[in-house]
Design a protein around this motif. Structure first.
Motif, PDB file in Angstrom:
ATOM      1  N   ALA A 122      33.300  42.329 -45.822  1.00  0.00           N
ATOM      2  CA  ALA A 122      32.750  41.730 -44.606  1.00  0.00           C
ATOM      3  C   ALA A 122      33.831  41.668 -43.520  1.00  0.00           C
ATOM      4  O   ALA A 122      33.578  41.998 -42.345  1.00  0.00           O
ATOM      5  N   TYR A 123      35.045  41.270 -43.904  1.00  0.00           N
ATOM      6  CA  TYR A 123      36.156  41.211 -42.948  1.00  0.00           C
ATOM      7  C   TYR A 123      36.512  42.608 -42.428  1.00  0.00           C
ATOM      8  O   TYR A 123      36.811  42.785 -41.238  1.00  0.00           O
ATOM      9  N   LEU A 124      36.517  43.608 -43.326  1.00  0.00           N
ATOM     10  CA  LEU A 124      36.825  44.973 -42.893  1.00  0.00           C
ATOM     11  C   LEU A 124      35.817  45.458 -41.859  1.00  0.00           C
ATOM     12  O   LEU A 124      36.184  46.058 -40.846  1.00  0.00           O
ATOM     13  N   ASN A 125      34.529  45.209 -42.111  1.00  0.00           N
ATOM     14  CA  ASN A 125      33.501  45.623 -41.149  1.00  0.00           C
ATOM     15  C   ASN A 125      33.633  44.864 -39.841  1.00  0.00           C
ATOM     16  O   ASN A 125      33.424  45.427 -38.754  1.00  0.00           O
ATOM     17  N   LEU A 126      33.979  43.579 -39.904  1.00  0.00           N
ATOM     18  CA  LEU A 126      34.188  42.806 -38.684  1.00  0.00           C
ATOM     19  C   LEU A 126      35.334  43.387 -37.872  1.00  0.00           C
ATOM     20  O   LEU A 126      35.240  43.503 -36.641  1.00  0.00           O
ATOM     21  N   PHE A 127      36.392  43.763 -38.566  1.00  0.00           N
ATOM     22  CA  PHE A 127      37.525  44.382 -37.871  1.00  0.00           C
ATOM     23  C   PHE A 127      37.098  45.682 -37.186  1.00  0.00           C
ATOM     24  O   PHE A 127      37.467  45.943 -36.034  1.00  0.00           O
ATOM     25  N   MET A 128      36.328  46.500 -37.885  1.00  0.00           N
ATOM     26  CA  MET A 128      35.869  47.764 -37.308  1.00  0.00           C
ATOM     27  C   MET A 128      34.999  47.530 -36.083  1.00  0.00           C
ATOM     28  O   MET A 128      35.063  48.280 -35.102  1.00  0.00           O
ATOM     29  N   PHE A 129      34.183  46.493 -36.108  1.00  0.00           N
ATOM     30  CA  PHE A 129      33.345  46.157 -34.961  1.00  0.00           C
ATOM     31  C   PHE A 129      34.204  45.839 -33.742  1.00  0.00           C
ATOM     32  O   PHE A 129      34.002  46.401 -32.653  1.00  0.00           O
ATOM     33  N   PHE A 130      35.156  44.940 -33.899  1.00  0.00           N
ATOM     34  CA  PHE A 130      35.969  44.530 -32.753  1.00  0.00           C
ATOM     35  C   PHE A 130      36.862  45.666 -32.264  1.00  0.00           C
ATOM     36  O   PHE A 130      37.088  45.811 -31.056  1.00  0.00           O
ATOM     37  N   MET A 131      37.371  46.489 -33.186  1.00  0.00           N
ATOM     38  CA  MET A 131      38.199  47.611 -32.766  1.00  0.00           C
ATOM     39  C   MET A 131      37.381  48.620 -31.991  1.00  0.00           C
ATOM     40  O   MET A 131      37.856  49.200 -30.994  1.00  0.00           O
ATOM     41  N   SER A 132      36.132  48.836 -32.381  1.00  0.00           N
ATOM     42  CA  SER A 132      35.251  49.741 -31.636  1.00  0.00           C
ATOM     43  C   SER A 132      34.966  49.200 -30.246  1.00  0.00           C
ATOM     44  O   SER A 132      34.952  49.948 -29.262  1.00  0.00           O
ATOM     45  N   VAL A 133      34.738  47.889 -30.147  1.00  0.00           N
ATOM     46  CA  VAL A 133      34.514  47.275 -28.837  1.00  0.00           C
ATOM     47  C   VAL A 133      35.738  47.451 -27.951  1.00  0.00           C
ATOM     48  O   VAL A 133      35.628  47.783 -26.759  1.00  0.00           O
ATOM     49  N   LEU A 134      36.918  47.236 -28.526  1.00  0.00           N
ATOM     50  CA  LEU A 134      38.164  47.385 -27.764  1.00  0.00           C
ATOM     51  C   LEU A 134      38.286  48.785 -27.167  1.00  0.00           C
ATOM     52  O   LEU A 134      38.620  48.946 -25.981  1.00  0.00           O
ATOM     53  N   VAL A 135      38.019  49.799 -27.970  1.00  0.00           N
ATOM     54  CA  VAL A 135      38.206  51.181 -27.524  1.00  0.00           C
ATOM     55  C   VAL A 135      37.101  51.603 -26.552  1.00  0.00           C
ATOM     56  O   VAL A 135      37.349  52.332 -25.593  1.00  0.00           O
ATOM     57  N   LEU A 136      35.873  51.141 -26.780  1.00  0.00           N
ATOM     58  CA  LEU A 136      34.741  51.554 -25.948  1.00  0.00           C
ATOM     59  C   LEU A 136      34.622  50.775 -24.643  1.00  0.00           C
ATOM     60  O   LEU A 136      33.845  51.165 -23.767  1.00  0.00           O
ATOM     61  N   ALA A 137      35.366  49.687 -24.513  1.00  0.00           N
ATOM     62  CA  ALA A 137      35.205  48.793 -23.362  1.00  0.00           C
ATOM     63  C   ALA A 137      35.383  49.530 -22.041  1.00  0.00           C
ATOM     64  O   ALA A 137      36.265  50.374 -21.888  1.00  0.00           O
ATOM     65  N   ASP A 138      34.545  49.164 -21.086  1.00  0.00           N
ATOM     66  CA  ASP A 138      34.597  49.753 -19.751  1.00  0.00           C
ATOM     67  C   ASP A 138      35.288  48.833 -18.755  1.00  0.00           C
ATOM     68  O   ASP A 138      35.305  49.107 -17.564  1.00  0.00           O
ATOM     69  N   SER A 139      35.820  47.723 -19.222  1.00  0.00           N
ATOM     70  CA  SER A 139      36.483  46.764 -18.340  1.00  0.00           C
ATOM     71  C   SER A 139      37.592  46.059 -19.101  1.00  0.00           C
ATOM     72  O   SER A 139      37.605  46.029 -20.345  1.00  0.00           O
ATOM     73  N   VAL A 150      40.048  41.638 -32.891  1.00  0.00           N
ATOM     74  CA  VAL A 150      40.867  42.249 -33.942  1.00  0.00           C
ATOM     75  C   VAL A 150      41.984  41.305 -34.360  1.00  0.00           C
ATOM     76  O   VAL A 150      42.435  41.334 -35.515  1.00  0.00           O
ATOM     77  N   GLY A 151      42.416  40.435 -33.435  1.00  0.00           N
ATOM     78  CA  GLY A 151      43.390  39.423 -33.820  1.00  0.00           C
ATOM     79  C   GLY A 151      42.810  38.450 -34.837  1.00  0.00           C
ATOM     80  O   GLY A 151      43.466  38.088 -35.818  1.00  0.00           O
ATOM     81  N   LEU A 152      41.552  38.033 -34.617  1.00  0.00           N
ATOM     82  CA  LEU A 152      40.876  37.158 -35.577  1.00  0.00           C
ATOM     83  C   LEU A 152      40.685  37.861 -36.922  1.00  0.00           C
ATOM     84  O   LEU A 152      40.991  37.300 -37.987  1.00  0.00           O
ATOM     85  N   ALA A 153      40.177  39.100 -36.876  1.00  0.00           N
ATOM     86  CA  ALA A 153      39.922  39.835 -38.117  1.00  0.00           C
ATOM     87  C   ALA A 153      41.217  40.090 -38.880  1.00  0.00           C
ATOM     88  O   ALA A 153      41.247  40.026 -40.118  1.00  0.00           O
ATOM     89  N   SER A 154      42.294  40.392 -38.171  1.00  0.00           N
ATOM     90  CA  SER A 154      43.568  40.629 -38.850  1.00  0.00           C
ATOM     91  C   SER A 154      44.076  39.345 -39.508  1.00  0.00           C
ATOM     92  O   SER A 154      44.640  39.385 -40.602  1.00  0.00           O
ATOM     93  N   ILE A 257      44.930  48.282 -40.607  1.00  0.00           N
ATOM     94  CA  ILE A 257      45.387  47.557 -39.426  1.00  0.00           C
ATOM     95  C   ILE A 257      46.727  48.081 -38.930  1.00  0.00           C
ATOM     96  O   ILE A 257      46.934  48.283 -37.734  1.00  0.00           O
ATOM     97  N   HIS A 258      47.639  48.337 -39.844  1.00  0.00           N
ATOM     98  CA  HIS A 258      49.012  48.583 -39.446  1.00  0.00           C
ATOM     99  C   HIS A 258      49.406  50.048 -39.458  1.00  0.00           C
ATOM    100  O   HIS A 258      50.575  50.390 -39.337  1.00  0.00           O
ATOM    101  N   ALA A 259      48.423  50.919 -39.583  1.00  0.00           N
ATOM    102  CA  ALA A 259      48.723  52.347 -39.499  1.00  0.00           C
ATOM    103  C   ALA A 259      47.791  53.050 -38.537  1.00  0.00           C
ATOM    104  O   ALA A 259      48.224  53.872 -37.727  1.00  0.00           O
ATOM    105  N   ALA A 260      46.512  52.734 -38.597  1.00  0.00           N
ATOM    106  CA  ALA A 260      45.539  53.565 -37.902  1.00  0.00           C
ATOM    107  C   ALA A 260      44.824  52.879 -36.747  1.00  0.00           C
ATOM    108  O   ALA A 260      44.222  53.556 -35.922  1.00  0.00           O
ATOM    109  N   THR A 261      44.852  51.554 -36.668  1.00  0.00           N
ATOM    110  CA  THR A 261      43.965  50.922 -35.695  1.00  0.00           C
ATOM    111  C   THR A 261      44.663  49.879 -34.835  1.00  0.00           C
ATOM    112  O   THR A 261      45.161  50.176 -33.771  1.00  0.00           O
ATOM    113  N   MET A 262      44.730  48.646 -35.324  1.00  0.00           N
ATOM    114  CA  MET A 262      45.125  47.527 -34.480  1.00  0.00           C
ATOM    115  C   MET A 262      46.470  47.725 -33.789  1.00  0.00           C
ATOM    116  O   MET A 262      46.604  47.482 -32.588  1.00  0.00           O
TER     117      MET A 262
END
Length: 664
Positions: A122-139, A150-154, A257-262
């Motif tokens: 559940a935590y891994l999926n939550l992290f993926m959600f927030f990381m996707s939002v971070l990258v896709l954000a338009d603002s 991603v700070g919370l999920a980490s 978190i520490h290699a591919a994403t955050m």
């Protein structure tokens, strides 16, 4: 292609989190695994479809956007809840979803016997959600939502073993230090609103582009504040100290978190804001210097670490420094290229390290390993690919991306002398990287077996003693194929992943540079270097020779004459202890900030809080009590007393009526 389908990328892992987080406790583990993997593979497939459409379709757009509705709409300030995809976003999404899926698959085997299995996914999926939002954000605002998420999920993932004091403290340390960086990010957003009246990427960057004379000044302030946020998230000096301690989390967490994403989010943010940074040469120079300093500083510490995961942790900090160095010299493409290759070989190295830990039933100390290449051959060969890739040995992935960064630093036209110095620092760091990675390789897989096979599983002294099957199996054993398959795929990517960036001097076409050209074509303050093939090949040869020197030194000290390093440590105890104790930075931070803050709070508690706040409360209570003691006599229940008070009041009224006119 319908842009509305972009919502599938973040919403799929969010749905996986909601299902596993609410009812996962009651579901069989195969169901939990299936939900988590499906929630991750859907975004990966969607990103692949987007890449095919934007790359090869005849009418493929340079950007795709979808706007849900106005998010904030007040006087003179408007922000939409919008997602946007361009070529830079595609590369980051490919890393997040592709490598993320492989790590999820690996985790299904690695965490198979763990309590809280449903909670972990559940935590891994939550992290993926927030990381996707971070990258896709338009603002900036929506990016900040993903940034905080991603700070919370980490925090949740690092502290997964929350019953361990060290894991709980590591999670808190990561959370607090990231909040320090986020304070700078917030101040930058306030300045953006004050000067541009918007937080939309397109509007801010368009406004900067439309004013060619806009340089320095408040743009420098904004850029430096954004750098503070990036330094926190991407573990740069002085906010790097959280990442090594984050190894307390399960190994798949370290890989994700520490290699591919955050940790690459800060690099992504600087690259995304290149239009702003390009208008401030001073801010770029600061970015480059911090990156170079972090790279060599973390590499020094990695030289003497004994925990296999901590070697990789400090290596991550060092490689992130390379990425910031690239962005600082204006070579954003080289920085993102290294983000891509680093995701392949560092995720591979972490997962392979997890396979070694799994094989030794939880052991992480390289001093009690050795001779494992025949015991766990698949892990050995896949990890070998990762080691050679990060060391910069051609033609593996790390060689091309790292060489491009060094070349761009050497050829920096804005500050030529500083560029040469940064190149030298980067070159020395490359040699150190090769040395400590081959040191890890030789100590883990070669020489005599230094472990006691009959006592494997007694892991009370290890940092990750509850991980994987450590308490459930005995004897050296190769991992299951659900863990090995991701290793094989990542090993292949570590070999061929860099071929998309082969420069013309080495017979390539630098496809990644052409792919990212629409993103970085505008706003470059200084043109990037265009050198002769001879000079580029010469610089590449120097970096390869440096990597080979690191290999030879590790070979001599840890394979040919394995006692050499220990003898040198005894001969020079003070420098060795200084590096082994990580330059006492944690102790200094603890003395200055933690102890100082605790001291201040104690003084504040005993001083202002006890005397002023409590004192005022006690005074108010005393006044109310004494006033009540006096006034309660009015309600005595004695009729003669009431008559007396009534007469006294009537007399007072008469006095006022008679003499009041003289007072007016």
């Amino acid at each position: 292609m319908n842009p509305n389908t972009l919502w599938l990328i973040p919403l799929s892992p969010l749905l996986g989190f909601l299902i596993n987080g609410t009812v996962g406790r009651k579901l069989p583990r195969p169901f939990v695994t299936a939900i988590a993997l499906i929630a991750t593979i859907i975004p990966a497939v969607k990103v692949f479809q987007l890449w095919l459409f934007m790359k090869f379709a005849a009418d493929g757009p340079l950007t795709m956007s979808v706007v849900s509705r106005p998010w904030i709409d007040i006087t003179n300030f408007h922000v939409d809840f919008a997602l946007s995809v361009d070529h830079l976003t595609l590369i980051m999404l490919g890393v997040v979803t592709g490598v993320g899926f492989l790590i999820h698959l690996y985790a299904a085997g690695y965490m198979a016997h763990e309590d809280g299995y449903w909670r972990f996914f559940a935590y891994l999926n939550l992290f993926m959600f927030f990381m996707s939002v971070l990258v896709l954000a338009d603002s900036f605002l929506l990016l900040f939502v993903g940034w905080e998420g991603v700070g919370l999920a980490s925090y949740l993932l690092i502290g997964f073993y929350f019953t361990k004091t060290s894991a709980a403290n590591a999670g808190k340390k990561a959370f607090i230090l990231n909040r320090v960086g986020d304070f700078g990010f917030l101040l930058a957003m306030f300045l953006l609103i004050a000067h541009f009246g918007t937080l939309s990427f397109s509007e801010v960057f368009a406004s900067i582009t439309a004013n060619p004379g806009l340089h320095g000044g408040f743009l420098t302030a904004i850029a430096l504040l954004l750098l503070v946020g990036a330094a926190g998230k991407s573990a740069q000096i002085p906010l790097y100290v959280w990442l090594p301690d984050a190894m307390e989390g399960p190994t798949p967490v370290s890989a994700l978190i520490h290699a591919a994403t955050m940790v690459t989010a800060g690099v992504y943010m600087v690259a995304r804001c290149h239009t702003l940074f390009d208008r401030s040469p001073f801010a770029l120079a600061v970015v480059a210097c911090i990156g170079a300093a972090t790279a060599i500083f973390a590499a020094c510490i990695a030289l003497v670490q004994h925990d296999i995961k901590r070697v990789l942790a400090y290596s991550t900090v060092s490689q992130l420094g390379y990425m910031f160095l690239a962005c600082g010299v204006g070579a954003y493409t080289a920085g993102i290229f290294h983000v891509l290759t680093h995701a392949f070989f560092k995720a591979l190295l972490f997962l392979a390290a997890g396979s070694v830990i799994h094989a030794l039933s939880g052991e992480q100390d390289m001093r009690v390993m050795g001779g494992l290449r025949k015991r766990i051959p698949v892990t050995f060969w896949t990890m070998t690919m990762g080691v050679f890739a990060i060391a910069g040995i051609p033609p593996l992935a790390g060689f091309f991306s790292k060489d491009e960064i060094l070349f761009q630093a050497y050829s920096w036209t804005a500050y030529p002398a500083l560029g040469k110095l940064l190149w030298l620092v980067g070159l020395i760091t490359a040699g150190m990287t090769s040395f400590y990675m081959f040191r890890l390789w030789f100590k883990t897989f070669f020489g005599a077996e230094r472990f006691d096979e009959h006592h494997l599983g007694d892991t009370s002294h290890n940092a990750e003693h509850d991980d994987s099957e450590a308490t459930h199996s005995h004897g050296v054993h190769e991992s299951s194929w659900i863990m090995l398959a991701p290793l094989v795929i990542l090993a292949i990517l570590s070999v061929v992943g860099g071929w998309v960036g082969v420069p013309a001097a080495l017979g390539g076409h630098n496809e990644i540079e052409h792919f990212l050209e629409p993103v970085f074509a505008s706003g470059i303050a200084e043109p990037l270097a265009v050198a002769s093939h001879g000079s580029e090949i010469g610089l590449a040869a120097v970096s390869v020779i440096t990597a080979l020197l690191g290999f030879m030194l590790a070979y001599l000290w840890y394979y040919k004459k394995p006692g050499t390093a220990a003898a040198l440590a005894q001969r020079f105890p003070h420098p060795y202890n200084l590096v082994a104790n990580k330059f006492f930075v944690d102790e200094i931070y603890n003395a200055i900030f933690v102890t100082g803050l605790l001291g201040f709070t104690r003084i504040f508690l005993k001083g202002f809080d006890s005397i002023v706040v409590d004192g005022f409360g006690k005074f108010a209570g005393w006044v109310a009590f004494d006033f009540g003691e006096v006034t309660r006599r009015i309600q005595s229940g004695n009729i003669r007393s009431y008559a007396g008070w009534l007469a006294l009041g009537a007399a007072a009224v008469m006095v006022v009526m008679i003499f009041g006119r003289f007072w007016v």
